[in-house]
Design a protein around this motif. Structure first.
Motif, PDB file in Angstrom:
ATOM      1  N   ILE A  59      -2.984  10.633 -13.712  1.00  0.00           N
ATOM      2  CA  ILE A  59      -2.721   9.195 -13.601  1.00  0.00           C
ATOM      3  C   ILE A  59      -3.632   8.349 -14.483  1.00  0.00           C
ATOM      4  CG2 ILE A  59      -1.812   9.449 -11.266  1.00  0.00           C
ATOM      5  CD1 ILE A  59      -4.408   8.382 -10.155  1.00  0.00           C
ATOM      6  N   SER A  60      -4.667   8.945 -15.073  1.00  0.00           N
ATOM      7  CA  SER A  60      -5.523   8.167 -15.983  1.00  0.00           C
ATOM      8  C   SER A  60      -4.910   8.171 -17.380  1.00  0.00           C
ATOM      9  CB  SER A  60      -6.933   8.772 -16.030  1.00  0.00           C
ATOM     10  OG  SER A  60      -6.906  10.027 -16.707  1.00  0.00           O
ATOM     11  N   GLU A  61      -5.373   7.260 -18.212  1.00  0.00           N
ATOM     12  CA  GLU A  61      -4.862   7.206 -19.582  1.00  0.00           C
ATOM     13  C   GLU A  61      -5.253   8.462 -20.362  1.00  0.00           C
ATOM     14  OE1 GLU A  61      -2.690   4.703 -20.817  1.00  0.00           O
ATOM     15  OE2 GLU A  61      -2.679   4.626 -18.633  1.00  0.00           O
ATOM     16  N   ASN A  62      -6.426   9.015 -20.091  1.00  0.00           N
ATOM     17  CA  ASN A  62      -6.853  10.234 -20.779  1.00  0.00           C
ATOM     18  C   ASN A  62      -6.041  11.455 -20.373  1.00  0.00           C
ATOM     19  OD1 ASN A  62      -8.871   8.887 -22.174  1.00  0.00           O
ATOM     20  ND2 ASN A  62     -10.437   9.308 -20.639  1.00  0.00           N
ATOM     21  N   GLY A  63      -5.447  11.393 -19.192  1.00  0.00           N
ATOM     22  CA  GLY A  63      -4.707  12.547 -18.709  1.00  0.00           C
ATOM     23  C   GLY A  63      -3.252  12.601 -19.125  1.00  0.00           C
ATOM     24  N   ARG A  64      -2.720  11.498 -19.588  1.00  0.00           N
ATOM     25  CA  ARG A  64      -1.275  11.429 -19.838  1.00  0.00           C
ATOM     26  C   ARG A  64      -0.787  12.464 -20.845  1.00  0.00           C
ATOM     27  NH1 ARG A  64       0.166   5.839 -21.812  1.00  0.00           N
ATOM     28  NH2 ARG A  64       2.244   6.772 -21.924  1.00  0.00           N
ATOM     29  N   GLU A  65      -1.600  12.781 -21.836  1.00  0.00           N
ATOM     30  CA  GLU A  65      -1.150  13.723 -22.873  1.00  0.00           C
ATOM     31  C   GLU A  65      -0.958  15.139 -22.328  1.00  0.00           C
ATOM     32  OE1 GLU A  65      -4.206  15.161 -25.774  1.00  0.00           O
ATOM     33  OE2 GLU A  65      -5.411  13.522 -24.907  1.00  0.00           O
ATOM     34  N   TYR A  66      -1.507  15.415 -21.162  1.00  0.00           N
ATOM     35  CA  TYR A  66      -1.380  16.752 -20.584  1.00  0.00           C
ATOM     36  C   TYR A  66      -0.253  16.841 -19.551  1.00  0.00           C
ATOM     37  CZ  TYR A  66      -5.937  17.154 -22.769  1.00  0.00           C
ATOM     38  OH  TYR A  66      -6.970  17.155 -23.675  1.00  0.00           O
ATOM     39  N   ASN A  67       0.503  15.771 -19.391  1.00  0.00           N
ATOM     40  CA  ASN A  67       1.659  15.781 -18.488  1.00  0.00           C
ATOM     41  C   ASN A  67       2.844  16.414 -19.221  1.00  0.00           C
ATOM     42  OD1 ASN A  67       0.221  14.486 -16.452  1.00  0.00           O
ATOM     43  ND2 ASN A  67       0.849  12.438 -17.103  1.00  0.00           N
ATOM     44  N   ASP A  68       2.855  17.740 -19.261  1.00  0.00           N
ATOM     45  CA  ASP A  68       3.845  18.449 -20.089  1.00  0.00           C
ATOM     46  C   ASP A  68       5.087  18.882 -19.313  1.00  0.00           C
ATOM     47  OD1 ASP A  68       2.352  20.303 -18.603  1.00  0.00           O
ATOM     48  OD2 ASP A  68       2.659  21.892 -20.085  1.00  0.00           O
ATOM     49  N   LEU A  69       5.174  18.551 -18.026  1.00  0.00           N
ATOM     50  CA  LEU A  69       6.357  18.899 -17.238  1.00  0.00           C
ATOM     51  C   LEU A  69       7.060  17.627 -16.778  1.00  0.00           C
ATOM     52  CD1 LEU A  69       4.989  21.787 -14.966  1.00  0.00           C
ATOM     53  CD2 LEU A  69       6.324  21.987 -17.078  1.00  0.00           C
ATOM     54  N   PRO A  70       8.377  17.561 -16.897  1.00  0.00           N
ATOM     55  CA  PRO A  70       9.104  16.377 -16.434  1.00  0.00           C
ATOM     56  C   PRO A  70       9.109  16.299 -14.913  1.00  0.00           C
ATOM     57  CG  PRO A  70      10.657  18.075 -17.076  1.00  0.00           C
ATOM     58  CD  PRO A  70       9.288  18.597 -17.436  1.00  0.00           C
ATOM     59  N   PHE A  71       9.228  15.099 -14.381  1.00  0.00           N
ATOM     60  CA  PHE A  71       9.339  14.901 -12.937  1.00  0.00           C
ATOM     61  C   PHE A  71      10.149  13.631 -12.698  1.00  0.00           C
ATOM     62  CE2 PHE A  71       5.373  13.123 -14.483  1.00  0.00           C
ATOM     63  CZ  PHE A  71       5.355  11.838 -13.970  1.00  0.00           C
ATOM     64  N   PRO A  72      10.867  13.560 -11.589  1.00  0.00           N
ATOM     65  CA  PRO A  72      11.735  12.402 -11.347  1.00  0.00           C
ATOM     66  C   PRO A  72      10.932  11.154 -11.003  1.00  0.00           C
ATOM     67  CG  PRO A  72      11.753  13.870  -9.451  1.00  0.00           C
ATOM     68  CD  PRO A  72      10.977  14.575 -10.522  1.00  0.00           C
ATOM     69  N   VAL A  73      11.408  10.003 -11.438  1.00  0.00           N
ATOM     70  CA  VAL A  73      10.784   8.723 -11.121  1.00  0.00           C
ATOM     71  C   VAL A  73      11.865   7.714 -10.763  1.00  0.00           C
ATOM     72  CG1 VAL A  73       8.784   9.087 -12.616  1.00  0.00           C
ATOM     73  CG2 VAL A  73      10.813   7.931 -13.528  1.00  0.00           C
ATOM     74  N   ASP A  74      11.483   6.713  -9.993  1.00  0.00           N
ATOM     75  CA  ASP A  74      12.324   5.542  -9.763  1.00  0.00           C
ATOM     76  C   ASP A  74      12.026   4.583 -10.910  1.00  0.00           C
ATOM     77  OD1 ASP A  74      13.162   2.919  -8.899  1.00  0.00           O
ATOM     78  OD2 ASP A  74      13.363   3.721  -6.879  1.00  0.00           O
ATOM     79  N   GLU A  75      12.938   4.518 -11.863  1.00  0.00           N
ATOM     80  CA  GLU A  75      12.666   3.773 -13.099  1.00  0.00           C
ATOM     81  C   GLU A  75      12.454   2.287 -12.843  1.00  0.00           C
ATOM     82  OE1 GLU A  75      15.680   4.638 -15.928  1.00  0.00           O
ATOM     83  OE2 GLU A  75      15.082   6.745 -16.169  1.00  0.00           O
ATOM     84  N   ALA A  76      13.183   1.725 -11.888  1.00  0.00           N
ATOM     85  CA  ALA A  76      13.009   0.304 -11.598  1.00  0.00           C
ATOM     86  C   ALA A  76      11.620   0.027 -11.042  1.00  0.00           C
ATOM     87  CB  ALA A  76      14.081  -0.162 -10.607  1.00  0.00           C
ATOM     88  N   VAL A  77      11.142   0.886 -10.169  1.00  0.00           N
ATOM     89  CA  VAL A  77       9.792   0.743  -9.617  1.00  0.00           C
ATOM     90  C   VAL A  77       8.759   0.895 -10.725  1.00  0.00           C
ATOM     91  CG1 VAL A  77       8.070   1.849  -8.118  1.00  0.00           C
ATOM     92  CG2 VAL A  77      10.399   1.458  -7.280  1.00  0.00           C
ATOM     93  N   GLN A  78       8.959   1.862 -11.593  1.00  0.00           N
ATOM     94  CA  GLN A  78       8.010   2.097 -12.681  1.00  0.00           C
ATOM     95  C   GLN A  78       7.907   0.865 -13.593  1.00  0.00           C
ATOM     96  OE1 GLN A  78       9.015   5.457 -15.157  1.00  0.00           O
ATOM     97  NE2 GLN A  78       6.908   5.724 -15.855  1.00  0.00           N
ATOM     98  N   LYS A  79       9.031   0.278 -13.932  1.00  0.00           N
ATOM     99  CA  LYS A  79       9.023  -0.897 -14.804  1.00  0.00           C
ATOM    100  C   LYS A  79       8.320  -2.071 -14.131  1.00  0.00           C
ATOM    101  CE  LYS A  79      13.238   0.257 -17.372  1.00  0.00           C
ATOM    102  NZ  LYS A  79      14.662  -0.115 -17.637  1.00  0.00           N
ATOM    103  N   THR A  80       8.578  -2.256 -12.840  1.00  0.00           N
ATOM    104  CA  THR A  80       7.943  -3.360 -12.110  1.00  0.00           C
ATOM    105  C   THR A  80       6.434  -3.184 -12.069  1.00  0.00           C
ATOM    106  OG1 THR A  80       9.911  -3.684 -10.732  1.00  0.00           O
ATOM    107  CG2 THR A  80       7.830  -4.565  -9.893  1.00  0.00           C
ATOM    108  N   LEU A  81       5.982  -1.982 -11.794  1.00  0.00           N
ATOM    109  CA  LEU A  81       4.544  -1.712 -11.716  1.00  0.00           C
ATOM    110  C   LEU A  81       3.867  -1.976 -13.067  1.00  0.00           C
ATOM    111  CD1 LEU A  81       4.670   1.556  -9.595  1.00  0.00           C
ATOM    112  CD2 LEU A  81       3.631  -0.603  -8.872  1.00  0.00           C
ATOM    113  N   ILE A  82       4.462  -1.516 -14.141  1.00  0.00           N
ATOM    114  CA  ILE A  82       3.876  -1.722 -15.466  1.00  0.00           C
ATOM    115  C   ILE A  82       3.852  -3.217 -15.808  1.00  0.00           C
ATOM    116  CG2 ILE A  82       4.223  -1.311 -17.933  1.00  0.00           C
ATOM    117  CD1 ILE A  82       5.283   1.476 -17.182  1.00  0.00           C
ATOM    118  N   LYS A  83       4.914  -3.909 -15.452  1.00  0.00           N
ATOM    119  CA  LYS A  83       4.977  -5.352 -15.688  1.00  0.00           C
ATOM    120  C   LYS A  83       3.871  -6.086 -14.946  1.00  0.00           C
ATOM    121  CE  LYS A  83       8.099  -9.317 -15.291  1.00  0.00           C
ATOM    122  NZ  LYS A  83       9.455  -9.771 -14.813  1.00  0.00           N
ATOM    123  N   GLU A  84       3.497  -5.568 -13.760  1.00  0.00           N
ATOM    124  CA  GLU A  84       2.450  -6.198 -12.951  1.00  0.00           C
ATOM    125  C   GLU A  84       1.044  -5.754 -13.361  1.00  0.00           C
ATOM    126  OE1 GLU A  84       2.672  -8.503 -10.556  1.00  0.00           O
ATOM    127  OE2 GLU A  84       4.833  -8.701 -10.857  1.00  0.00           O
ATOM    128  N   GLY A  85       0.937  -4.958 -14.420  1.00  0.00           N
ATOM    129  CA  GLY A  85      -0.371  -4.591 -14.942  1.00  0.00           C
ATOM    130  C   GLY A  85      -0.884  -3.227 -14.531  1.00  0.00           C
TER     131      GLY A  85
END
Length: 599
Positions: free
Chosen positions: A332-358
């Motif tokens: 979940i840290s910015e340094n860790g994102r490059e090692y997320n090599d497996l796909p996983f399901p997300v609620d895209e609407a929730v993800q967009k809202t969270l990113i929009k809120e910072g």
């Protein structure tokens, strides 16, 4: 234990599904309210605690039988009633999933490195506090899995309790083994309804010299034998999984940034801790070719439909849907994102809202993965409630996802910050061992932060390590992926022994214990007596990793295989179970010390 509530009007599964979008909307609002409020909070100090789970066992010394007591509700009520009348609470006592279990936590969190000197003492006091409210032949024992759960005679006073009840539909366990709180009832019933069939667990039998090949049990007609696999132990209810005892360790971070760092690093290291704490080699009367409870937990809480299960093995075009219980699905840290090599399901609407809120992208993806699951719990009272003061909606989603490490929000109405919970460790026999794992986790968190250690590796390698950690004698025989030294300062990953990871391997890996000991040499806030206790705890972890001390699982395995009644056929009889539980109980109290597991 997770979310508990005093509300009673539990909705049915169909009703809960209809409110799914409503629950998620409110849950997202709650998280954002917490997220924005915590921005103004000053940094928090290091605090930590543990959750210890105990089996309630009745010993019949005449018949040489050990049986599980289904009295957790009564004991918990007695403890909470009597403790309220005492000046100082030693621990908090709460119900656990199964009626043959109970859980305790320290009355107040431990603080700073100085608090490490109090962990074992407090655990011991809590054990004594619980034991004092039981009869002479009844014992509070920290064993991870009861060896003959699901066999005839394993439960005390259960002869009139029917099998294949309306809740679990288990052919081996009565519904009365489930503590009927709203949360436990909902997660049990709704898992079966959502998956469209009852829980199915298959774990491999250990092949001893006279074990039949293949192992094929002769089930009674009421058992669905089509769900069982050859050479495996078959179980069919959530109580087999959530009826295991664990040690859970919670750490408070300074702030959200530190929490993200620790979440990722502990996520990468969780298989190592799981292997060191292995103590569950027997299920339903058979020795397994596994040493931990984790595989049973994964299968026993799996609410996926057949189509969702197929996404892990049959479809490259669909995002795989993992069980609720798993290793972490992403860093979940910015340094860790490059090692997320497996796909996983997300609620895209929730993800967009969270990113929009910072919210950063890594944390947003993690939370959106939580929101991708269907809610399993809802009450009629919540529909008309104007204000939710207990963060029910968010916790109803969060608490039913059982990953190796849990990201924990600050609780309502309590002065507490962002936390993580380490959930992989089987409970240990003695308070000394359990305290040693708390000490190890706390000090590991300090060296990660202060020495800026980096254990990150691709998530796919973490998953491989999680499987390796379950294996028979993984500590001495297994090899685990880790990040090793590189002269070019780039990512290099190799498989090393657990001894190398913990104690070091020259030129490859410095070793976690030597790093911690180096850190302690400069620590000024620790009293000499506390340092002596900490050194003993670290020595236990070091000697476990080197093989000088056995894991509890290997000690149990050796006890069974050397028992006079054992027939080298992988079967753990009632007499063997009794003698083993007697030895476990005496060891847990310190009446017996075996040099194979403790100095």
């Amino acid at each position: 234990m997770g979310l508990q509530t005093a509300m009673k009007n539990l909705m049915t599964w169909d009703e809960t599904r209809r409110y799914g979008k409503f629950i998620k909307k409110r849950a997202l609002e709650q998280f954002l309210e917490i997220y924005n409020r915590m921005k103004l909070r000053p940094p928090d100090d290091l605090k930590y605690g543990d959750e210890m789970e105990y089996m309630l066992i009745e010993f019949d010394n005449v018949k040489r039988a050990a049986r599980l007591l289904l009295t957790g509700n009564r004991l918990c009520e007695k403890l909470n009633r009597t403790c309220k009348n005492e000046k100082e609470l030693v621990g908090n006592w709460t119900l656990e999933y199964s009626t043959f279990m109970i859980e305790s936590t320290p009355a107040t969190p431990f603080e700073g490195l100085a608090g490490l000197g109090d962990v074992e003492r407090t655990m011991n006091a809590r054990r004594q506090e619980g034991q004092a409210r039981m009869e002479e032949n009844e014992k509070l024992v920290t064993v991870s899995s009861f060896p003959r759960l699901g066999c005839d005679g394993a439960l005390a006073d259960s002869q009139d309790l029917p099998l294949n009840g309306s809740l679990m539909d288990s052919s081996f366990l009565p519904d009365f083994t489930v503590t009927l709180t709203p949360r436990f009832e909902a997660m049990t019933r709704n898992a079966n309804l959502r998956r469209g069939r009852k829980i199915s667990i298959n774990v491999p039998v250990f092949q001893d010299r006279k074990t039949s090949r293949p192992v094929l049990e002769n089930f009674n007609s009421h058992v669905d034998s089509t769900a069982s696999r050859a050479d495996h132990v078959y179980m069919d209810g959530m109580a087999f999984a959530n009826g295991c005892c664990s040690l859970q360790i919670t750490l408070q971070a300074k702030d959200l940034e530190e929490l993200k760092l620790l979440y990722d690093q502990f996520g990468a290291l969780s298989p190592i801790i799981k292997a060191l704490g292995a103590s569950s080699p027997i299920f339903r009367g058979f020795l397994l070719d596994l040493d931990t409870r984790w595989s049973v937990l994964v299968q026993g809480t799996d609410d996926r439909t057949p189509e969702e299960q197929d996404t892990l093995i049959s479809s490259a075009s669909r995002c795989p849907f993992y069980p609720r219980c798993s290793s972490i699905r992403s860093y979940i840290s910015e340094n860790g994102r490059e090692y997320n090599d497996l796909p996983f399901p997300v609620d895209e609407a929730v993800q967009k809202t969270l990113i929009k809120e910072g919210v950063c992208q890594g944390l947003a993806a993690h939370l959106a993965n939580t929101f991708a699951r269907e809610p399993m719990l809802m009450f009629e009272e919540k529909v008309t409630e104007d204000v939710d003061h207990d963060y029910f909606y968010f916790e109803s989603l969060q608490s039913l996802n059982y990953q190796a490490v849990r990201f924990k929000i600050p609780p309502p109405n309590i002065d507490m910050g962002w936390r993580l919970e380490l959930r992989v460790c089987d409970v240990q026999l003695t308070d000394f061992e359990n305290a040693a794992f708390v000490t190890f986790a706390v000090l590991l968190s300090r060296v990660i932060v202060q020495r800026k250690l980096n254990f990150l590796m691709p998530i796919s390698k973490v998953d491989e390590n999680m499987l390796q950690a379950d294996a028979n004698d993984a500590v001495r025989q297994g090899k685990f992926w880790c990040r090793v030294k590189s002269s070019k300062n780039n990512d290099v990953f190799e498989r090393l022994s657990l001894n190398a990871l913990i104690n070091g391997l020259e030129g490859k890996f410095d070793g976690i214990i030597p790093i911690i000991r180096g850190f302690l040499s400069t620590a000024t806030e620790m009293h000499k007596s506390t340092r002596q206790i900490v050194d003993q705890h670290l020595t236990l972890i070091s000697k476990r990793a080197s093989g000088d001390y056995l894991t509890t699982a290997q000690w149990i395995r050796q006890f069974v295989r050397s028992h006079q009644d054992y027939r080298e056929d992988s079967v753990v009889t009632e007499a063997i179970c009794y003698d083993l539980m007697v030895m476990c109980e005496k060891t847990s109290k310190g009446e017996v010390r075996d040099s194979r597991i403790l100095a």
